[in-house]
Design a protein around this motif. Sequence first.
Motif, PDB file in Angstrom:
ATOM      1  N   LEU A 223     -19.710  -0.116  -8.458  1.00 51.39           N
ATOM      2  CA  LEU A 223     -18.652   0.746  -8.182  1.00 51.39           C
ATOM      3  C   LEU A 223     -17.964   1.511  -9.206  1.00 51.39           C
ATOM      4  CD1 LEU A 223     -16.554  -1.781  -6.006  1.00 51.39           C
ATOM      5  CD2 LEU A 223     -17.986  -0.022  -5.167  1.00 51.39           C
ATOM      6  N   ASN A 224     -18.051   0.952 -10.465  1.00 48.20           N
ATOM      7  CA  ASN A 224     -17.387   1.707 -11.565  1.00 48.20           C
ATOM      8  C   ASN A 224     -17.814   3.172 -11.520  1.00 48.20           C
ATOM      9  OD1 ASN A 224     -15.407   0.776 -13.190  1.00 48.20           O
ATOM     10  ND2 ASN A 224     -16.713  -0.453 -14.552  1.00 48.20           N
ATOM     11  N   TYR A 225     -16.850   4.063 -11.627  1.00 48.16           N
ATOM     12  CA  TYR A 225     -16.836   5.538 -11.877  1.00 48.16           C
ATOM     13  C   TYR A 225     -17.603   6.335 -10.785  1.00 48.16           C
ATOM     14  CZ  TYR A 225     -14.948   4.414 -16.289  1.00 48.16           C
ATOM     15  OH  TYR A 225     -14.169   3.752 -17.454  1.00 48.16           O
ATOM     16  N   GLN A 226     -17.474   5.561  -9.494  1.00 42.97           N
ATOM     17  CA  GLN A 226     -17.940   6.331  -8.159  1.00 42.97           C
ATOM     18  C   GLN A 226     -16.807   6.947  -7.622  1.00 42.97           C
ATOM     19  OE1 GLN A 226     -21.303   6.249  -7.141  1.00 42.97           O
ATOM     20  NE2 GLN A 226     -21.602   5.316  -9.085  1.00 42.97           N
ATOM     21  N   GLU A 227     -17.195   8.249  -7.218  1.00 45.44           N
ATOM     22  CA  GLU A 227     -15.934   9.096  -6.759  1.00 45.44           C
ATOM     23  C   GLU A 227     -15.608   8.521  -5.177  1.00 45.44           C
ATOM     24  OE1 GLU A 227     -16.244  13.212  -6.623  1.00 45.44           O
ATOM     25  OE2 GLU A 227     -17.309  13.157  -8.513  1.00 45.44           O
ATOM     26  N   ILE A 228     -14.293   8.642  -5.039  1.00 40.67           N
ATOM     27  CA  ILE A 228     -13.872   7.923  -3.872  1.00 40.67           C
ATOM     28  C   ILE A 228     -12.675   9.000  -3.535  1.00 40.67           C
ATOM     29  CG2 ILE A 228     -12.243   6.226  -4.842  1.00 40.67           C
ATOM     30  CD1 ILE A 228     -12.807   4.602  -2.395  1.00 40.67           C
TER      31      ILE A 228
ATOM     32  N   PHE B 254      -8.943  -2.629  -8.469  1.00 40.79           N
ATOM     33  CA  PHE B 254      -9.468  -1.347  -9.099  1.00 40.79           C
ATOM     34  C   PHE B 254      -8.243  -0.355  -9.213  1.00 40.79           C
ATOM     35  CE2 PHE B 254      -9.963  -0.995  -4.266  1.00 40.79           C
ATOM     36  CZ  PHE B 254      -9.882   0.424  -4.390  1.00 40.79           C
ATOM     37  N   MET B 255      -8.316   0.741  -9.702  1.00 42.42           N
ATOM     38  CA  MET B 255      -7.553   1.733  -9.592  1.00 42.42           C
ATOM     39  C   MET B 255      -8.440   2.995  -9.430  1.00 42.42           C
ATOM     40  SD  MET B 255      -6.318   2.222 -13.653  1.00 42.42           S
ATOM     41  CE  MET B 255      -5.832   3.901 -13.394  1.00 42.42           C
ATOM     42  N   VAL B 256      -7.816   4.097  -9.182  1.00 42.54           N
ATOM     43  CA  VAL B 256      -8.435   5.428  -9.237  1.00 42.54           C
ATOM     44  C   VAL B 256      -7.814   6.097 -10.134  1.00 42.54           C
ATOM     45  CG1 VAL B 256      -8.823   7.340  -7.598  1.00 42.54           C
ATOM     46  CG2 VAL B 256      -8.589   5.111  -6.535  1.00 42.54           C
ATOM     47  N   ASN B 257      -8.799   6.744 -11.211  1.00 44.52           N
ATOM     48  CA  ASN B 257      -8.500   7.439 -12.064  1.00 44.52           C
ATOM     49  C   ASN B 257      -7.967   8.915 -11.762  1.00 44.52           C
ATOM     50  OD1 ASN B 257     -11.062   8.841 -11.938  1.00 44.52           O
ATOM     51  ND2 ASN B 257     -11.709   7.955 -13.677  1.00 44.52           N
ATOM     52  N   GLU B 258      -7.664   9.713 -12.790  1.00 49.79           N
ATOM     53  CA  GLU B 258      -7.301  11.118 -12.448  1.00 49.79           C
ATOM     54  C   GLU B 258      -8.553  12.146 -11.854  1.00 49.79           C
ATOM     55  OE1 GLU B 258      -4.183  12.484 -12.375  1.00 49.79           O
ATOM     56  OE2 GLU B 258      -3.590  10.367 -12.900  1.00 49.79           O
ATOM     57  N   ASN B 259      -9.711  11.484 -12.139  1.00 52.77           N
ATOM     58  CA  ASN B 259     -10.894  12.485 -11.805  1.00 52.77           C
ATOM     59  C   ASN B 259     -11.254  11.998 -10.182  1.00 52.77           C
ATOM     60  OD1 ASN B 259     -11.157  13.953 -14.120  1.00 52.77           O
ATOM     61  ND2 ASN B 259     -12.123  12.252 -14.978  1.00 52.77           N
ATOM     62  N   GLY B 260     -10.547  10.940  -9.603  1.00 56.47           N
ATOM     63  CA  GLY B 260     -10.915  10.572  -8.360  1.00 56.47           C
ATOM     64  C   GLY B 260     -11.941   9.455  -8.094  1.00 56.47           C
ATOM     65  N   GLU B 261     -12.142   8.774  -9.295  1.00 57.09           N
ATOM     66  CA  GLU B 261     -13.050   7.785  -9.536  1.00 57.09           C
ATOM     67  C   GLU B 261     -12.655   6.377  -9.707  1.00 57.09           C
ATOM     68  OE1 GLU B 261     -16.060  10.579 -12.441  1.00 57.09           O
ATOM     69  OE2 GLU B 261     -14.459   9.010 -13.367  1.00 57.09           O
TER      70      GLU B 261
ATOM     71  N   VAL C  98     -10.277   8.936  -0.344  1.00 58.44           N
ATOM     72  CA  VAL C  98      -9.829   8.626   0.930  1.00 58.44           C
ATOM     73  C   VAL C  98      -8.404   8.753   0.887  1.00 58.44           C
ATOM     74  CG1 VAL C  98      -9.439   6.427   2.199  1.00 58.44           C
ATOM     75  CG2 VAL C  98     -11.641   6.485   0.969  1.00 58.44           C
ATOM     76  N   GLU C  99      -8.031   9.338   2.035  1.00 61.52           N
ATOM     77  CA  GLU C  99      -6.427   9.624   1.946  1.00 61.52           C
ATOM     78  C   GLU C  99      -5.855   8.308   1.807  1.00 61.52           C
ATOM     79  OE1 GLU C  99      -3.836  11.644   5.385  1.00 61.52           O
ATOM     80  OE2 GLU C  99      -5.691  12.356   5.024  1.00 61.52           O
ATOM     81  N   GLY C 100      -4.503   8.341   1.329  1.00 62.55           N
ATOM     82  CA  GLY C 100      -3.837   7.391   1.099  1.00 62.55           C
ATOM     83  C   GLY C 100      -3.815   6.463  -0.258  1.00 62.55           C
ATOM     84  N   LEU C 101      -4.985   6.843  -0.965  1.00 62.03           N
ATOM     85  CA  LEU C 101      -5.168   6.279  -2.289  1.00 62.03           C
ATOM     86  C   LEU C 101      -4.480   7.031  -3.166  1.00 62.03           C
ATOM     87  CD1 LEU C 101      -9.091   5.081  -2.536  1.00 62.03           C
ATOM     88  CD2 LEU C 101      -6.913   3.646  -2.651  1.00 62.03           C
ATOM     89  N   GLU C 102      -3.532   6.306  -4.181  1.00 62.02           N
ATOM     90  CA  GLU C 102      -2.852   7.226  -5.007  1.00 62.02           C
ATOM     91  C   GLU C 102      -3.602   6.901  -6.503  1.00 62.02           C
ATOM     92  OE1 GLU C 102       1.343   6.733  -5.275  1.00 62.02           O
ATOM     93  OE2 GLU C 102       1.352   6.168  -3.028  1.00 62.02           O
ATOM     94  N   ARG C 103      -3.679   8.143  -7.356  1.00 66.46           N
ATOM     95  CA  ARG C 103      -4.325   7.863  -8.704  1.00 66.46           C
ATOM     96  C   ARG C 103      -3.383   7.280  -9.388  1.00 66.46           C
ATOM     97  NH1 ARG C 103      -6.582  13.216  -6.747  1.00 66.46           N
ATOM     98  NH2 ARG C 103      -8.811  13.033  -7.151  1.00 66.46           N
ATOM     99  N   GLY C 104      -3.897   6.202 -10.256  1.00 69.98           N
ATOM    100  CA  GLY C 104      -3.200   5.523 -11.231  1.00 69.98           C
ATOM    101  C   GLY C 104      -2.648   4.241 -10.758  1.00 69.98           C
ATOM    102  N   LYS C 105      -2.629   4.020  -9.635  1.00 65.26           N
ATOM    103  CA  LYS C 105      -2.434   2.739  -8.936  1.00 65.26           C
ATOM    104  C   LYS C 105      -3.161   1.848  -8.901  1.00 65.26           C
ATOM    105  CE  LYS C 105       1.876   3.895  -6.552  1.00 65.26           C
ATOM    106  NZ  LYS C 105       2.907   3.478  -6.115  1.00 65.26           N
ATOM    107  N   THR C 106      -2.809   0.353  -9.078  1.00 67.57           N
ATOM    108  CA  THR C 106      -3.826  -0.660  -8.915  1.00 67.57           C
ATOM    109  C   THR C 106      -3.946  -1.215  -7.195  1.00 67.57           C
ATOM    110  OG1 THR C 106      -3.418  -1.365 -11.084  1.00 67.57           O
ATOM    111  CG2 THR C 106      -4.387  -3.075  -9.632  1.00 67.57           C
ATOM    112  N   TYR C 107      -5.203  -1.564  -6.917  1.00 65.90           N
ATOM    113  CA  TYR C 107      -5.416  -2.047  -5.538  1.00 65.90           C
ATOM    114  C   TYR C 107      -6.579  -3.310  -5.675  1.00 65.90           C
ATOM    115  CZ  TYR C 107      -3.839   2.742  -4.013  1.00 65.90           C
ATOM    116  OH  TYR C 107      -3.190   3.655  -3.675  1.00 65.90           O
ATOM    117  N   GLU C 108      -6.488  -4.060  -4.558  1.00 62.17           N
ATOM    118  CA  GLU C 108      -7.237  -5.035  -4.454  1.00 62.17           C
ATOM    119  C   GLU C 108      -7.915  -5.304  -3.198  1.00 62.17           C
ATOM    120  OE1 GLU C 108      -5.805  -8.419  -6.798  1.00 62.17           O
ATOM    121  OE2 GLU C 108      -7.314  -9.857  -6.116  1.00 62.17           O
TER     122      GLU C 108
END
Length: 114
Positions: A90-95, A62-69, A97-107
């Motif tokens: 999970l899709n489009y749920q706000e998250i 997943f990634m975190v979009n500009e809206n923090g989702e 959490v400190e350390g998550l960068e918007r636009g980056k991909t996480y697994e």
Amino acid sequence: MKKSLVLSLAAAAFLSVNAFAADSPAVKGPEGKKIAQKIGDLLDNNNIVLEENQEVSASVKFMVNENGEIVVLSVRTGDEVVESFVKARLNYQEISVEGLERGKTYEVPVRFTS
């Protein structure tokens, strides 16, 4: 049984935070625990039916979009029901959490156990 499934899921998500893909940032340390706990909370209270002592694993990219989702990019699992459930939940749920960068991909790995 449902309560043990929920507790097992939360514990599994909390304890098994590892990144599988080389291009995805590792979600380790205190931030990783917070991310895993948040993902576990979002996947809590599910209606997935498993046989006794059955375990279903999934890898959620997943990634975190500009809206923090959360934007689910893929769910790798052998169970279509789990794949659909994870994407829908999970899709489009706000998250936040400190350390998550918007636009980056996480697994993050998740496990559903009975």
